[in-house]
Design an enzyme around this catalytic site. Structure first.
Site, PDB file in Angstrom:
ATOM      1  N   CYS A  86       0.805  -1.214   0.000  1.00 36.75           N
ATOM      2  CA  CYS A  86       0.000   0.000   0.000  1.00 36.75           C
ATOM      3  C   CYS A  86       0.840   1.266   0.000  1.00 36.75           C
ATOM      4  O   CYS A  86       0.338   2.350  -0.226  1.00 36.75           O
ATOM      5  CB  CYS A  86      -0.930   0.025   1.221  1.00 36.75           C
ATOM      6  SG  CYS A  86      -0.059   0.101   2.799  1.00 36.75           S
ATOM      7  N   GLU A 124      -6.793  -6.174  -1.375  1.00 33.66           N
ATOM      8  CA  GLU A 124      -7.023  -5.141  -0.363  1.00 33.66           C
ATOM      9  C   GLU A 124      -5.935  -4.093  -0.440  1.00 33.66           C
ATOM     10  O   GLU A 124      -4.767  -4.394  -0.740  1.00 33.66           O
ATOM     11  CB  GLU A 124      -7.044  -5.781   1.029  1.00 33.66           C
ATOM     12  CG  GLU A 124      -7.296  -4.816   2.181  1.00 33.66           C
ATOM     13  CD  GLU A 124      -6.040  -4.470   2.966  1.00 33.66           C
ATOM     14  OE1 GLU A 124      -6.174  -3.879   4.039  1.00 33.66           O
ATOM     15  OE2 GLU A 124      -4.925  -4.789   2.484  1.00 33.66           O
ATOM     16  N   ARG A 175     -10.654   1.689  10.453  1.00 32.93           N
ATOM     17  CA  ARG A 175      -9.637   1.272   9.469  1.00 32.93           C
ATOM     18  C   ARG A 175     -10.298   1.121   8.103  1.00 32.93           C
ATOM     19  O   ARG A 175     -10.604   0.011   7.665  1.00 32.93           O
ATOM     20  CB  ARG A 175      -8.988  -0.046   9.902  1.00 32.93           C
ATOM     21  CG  ARG A 175      -7.782  -0.461   9.067  1.00 32.93           C
ATOM     22  CD  ARG A 175      -7.235  -1.801   9.537  1.00 32.93           C
ATOM     23  NE  ARG A 175      -6.044  -2.198   8.822  1.00 32.93           N
ATOM     24  CZ  ARG A 175      -4.809  -1.802   9.094  1.00 32.93           C
ATOM     25  NH1 ARG A 175      -4.605  -0.960  10.090  1.00 32.93           N
ATOM     26  NH2 ARG A 175      -3.785  -2.227   8.386  1.00 32.93           N
ATOM     27  N   ARG A 177     -10.560   0.482   4.466  1.00 28.70           N
ATOM     28  CA  ARG A 177      -9.727  -0.160   3.458  1.00 28.70           C
ATOM     29  C   ARG A 177     -10.560  -0.448   2.217  1.00 28.70           C
ATOM     30  O   ARG A 177     -11.761  -0.688   2.295  1.00 28.70           O
ATOM     31  CB  ARG A 177      -9.130  -1.474   3.993  1.00 28.70           C
ATOM     32  CG  ARG A 177      -8.014  -1.275   5.019  1.00 28.70           C
ATOM     33  CD  ARG A 177      -6.836  -0.528   4.429  1.00 28.70           C
ATOM     34  NE  ARG A 177      -5.707  -0.402   5.324  1.00 28.70           N
ATOM     35  CZ  ARG A 177      -5.515   0.613   6.156  1.00 28.70           C
ATOM     36  NH1 ARG A 177      -6.409   1.590   6.234  1.00 28.70           N
ATOM     37  NH2 ARG A 177      -4.437   0.667   6.910  1.00 28.70           N
TER      38      ARG A 177
END
Length: 479
Positions: A86, A124, A175, A177
């Protein structure tokens, strides 16, 4: 065995926890970090493994050939998961996207998809992947998956575990995502712009995130080995105590608001302002200054400075003795700032804190900010200590039986958790995707996942435990 899956950029096993929960058999793992591989192996790979199982340390070496197509993955993979790096898209990095070498690792995923044709993919990444700065990268990823024959949606699927009911794998962590899910289609593939996002029809159990309690994932301090290693330092304790003394002395500057009353107490009555408190501007010399005196500062900073001067003007009688005390002189510059995001709490010791370069940030002790790979470990005011690595793992939905290698440093464990995938969020999007595309998937794969979901089985193996006296939900959130 109901289906076989490959786990790329596997970290410490968030995707593995979700897929093995449905009876999936892991046949391939790739993770470049040797320490993360050890943690993954310790928790997920002990015991019998399929004969064609492979553990890979560098996916780029597994997808390289003269034509760039062959891979060393076993045949007949039903599901491929990947929490691909990421950093190229994260706000905490340089945001270079696919211009950065790590960004090109998506093409290794694409080569594997072209060669092995798994029926379902689950990827993800950080929320920022679908931000305006990375619009091109997002479009390239979706177009590539579509060209490879996968039914995907160009509308992002974004989910945070704190929005999920604890019985379904939710945890008290904010969080957000992005999840990219695709189903291999034989024949014509729908235009991604016409495919609804995975959570379009999601109907979660009724749940108010304000009902979270961080104690539900914490250990009893008496059971924590080497507890003193997690205690706040004397210096941190002094900073918090000094700031809290000011908070306790400030007047009740907000009028009573019945709408915010809880149990007859107006929680908003003593609410600190939402702008950053910068004590360096709490001086009499600034009281006569106005906007023109800070014309060289950017507008956002000028606004905060003026608000702080006004705050000091209104509360000078309380602030001046605090500001001129010898204890104030001992505060480092970064600790002369307080970011109050704890709403109606009345003490720093009732909040979750982070000691940041921009100051002390305080939040309500309901749910944690997102865990990150860099070391910004949450300080639990009521416990006067930081969250432990094992508690951080539970925020990611990893069960209380999850363990790190005994020789591993805590800094490595925190980093691995911060880089991880939340089990409950991955499970939720997986289930909803399978519900939507069940007729396009092999029956054994679809039913394995949906039967488990329909049985109301929690994928997070007791990471959240609610005390019996709580009226919020079941007493133990276990698999």
């Amino acid at each position: 065995m109901t289906f076989r899956f490959a786990d790329l950029f596997a970290g410490i096993g968030g995707f593995h926890a979700a897929l093995s929960h449905a009876g999936g058999e892991c046949v391939y793992v790739s993770e470049i970090d040797a320490k993360a591989r050890r943690a993954y192996s310790q928790n997920w790979l002990e015991g019998a493994l399929p004969g064609d199982f492979k553990l890979n340390g560098d996916i780029t070496k597994a997808t390289t050939s003269n034509e760039g197509l062959d891979t060393d993955l076993p045949d007949d993979i039903d599901v491929l998961t990947a929490g691909f790096p990421c950093q190229p898209f994260s706000k905490s990095g340089f945001q270079r996207g696919m211009e950065e070498i790590r960004g090109t690792l998506f093409w290794d995923i694409a080569r594997i998809l072209k060669d092995r044709r798994p029926k379902l993919i689950l990827l993800e990444n950080v929320r920022n992947l679908v931000g305006p700065q990375h619009k091109h990268e997002w479009e390239v990823i979706i177009a590539t998956l579509h060209r490879l024959g996968y039914k995907v949606s160009s509308t992002p699927t974004v989910l945070s575990p704190h929005l999920i009911h604890p019985a379904d794998g939710g945890t008290p962590q904010v969080r957000d995502r992005v999840f990219i899910l695709g189903t291999l289609v034989q024949g014509r593939v729908d235009d991604p712009a016409l495919v609804p996002p995975t959570l379009a029809d999601w109907q979660p159990k009724a749940w108010d995130p304000q009902d979270w309690r961080i104690d539900w994932i914490l250990d009893d301090d008496r059971e924590i080995e080497n507890l003193e290693a997690y205690r706040m330092s004397e210096e941190q304790h002094r900073w918090v105590s000094f700031w809290d003394s000011l908070i306790q002395d400030l007047p009740w500057w907000k009028p009573v608001n019945v709408a915010r009353a809880v149990d007859g107490v107006d929680r908003g009555a003593r609410r600190l302002p939402g702008f950053p408190l910068w004590a360096e501007y709490w001086r009499d010399a600034y009281l006569s200054l106005g906007e023109e005196d800070f014309a060289d500062d950017p507008p956002w900073k000028r606004s905060f400075i003026l608000k702080n001067i006004d705050f000091y003007r209104k509360n000078r009688a309380v602030i001046r003795p605090w500001r001129t005390s010898s204890d104030y002189a001992l505060l480092p510059m970064s600790r002369r700032k307080l970011e109050w995001q704890a709403q109606w709490e009345t003490s720093l010791w009732d909040t979750i804190m982070h000691f940041r370069p921009s100051g002390i940030r305080a939040k309500r002790a309901t749910y944690f900010p997102a865990l990150v790979a860099i070391n910004q470990t949450s300080v639990i005011g009521s416990r006067k200590r930081v969250i432990t690595p094992h508690e951080a793992a539970r925020l990611q939905g990893l069960g209380r039986d999850f363990s790190f290698p005994s020789e591993q440093r805590d800094s490595d464990s925190y980093r691995q958790v911060g880089n991880g995938v939340c089990v409950g969020a991955a499970w939720t999007v997986l289930v909803e995707h399978v519900r939507r595309d069940e007729e396009l998937l092999p029956p054994s794969l679809g039913r394995a996942i949906l039967d488990r979901a329909d049985a109301n089985c929690n994928p997070s193996r007791g990471s959240v435990v609610i005390p019996e006296e709580s009226e919020t939900g079941p007493t133990a959130m276990s698999a």
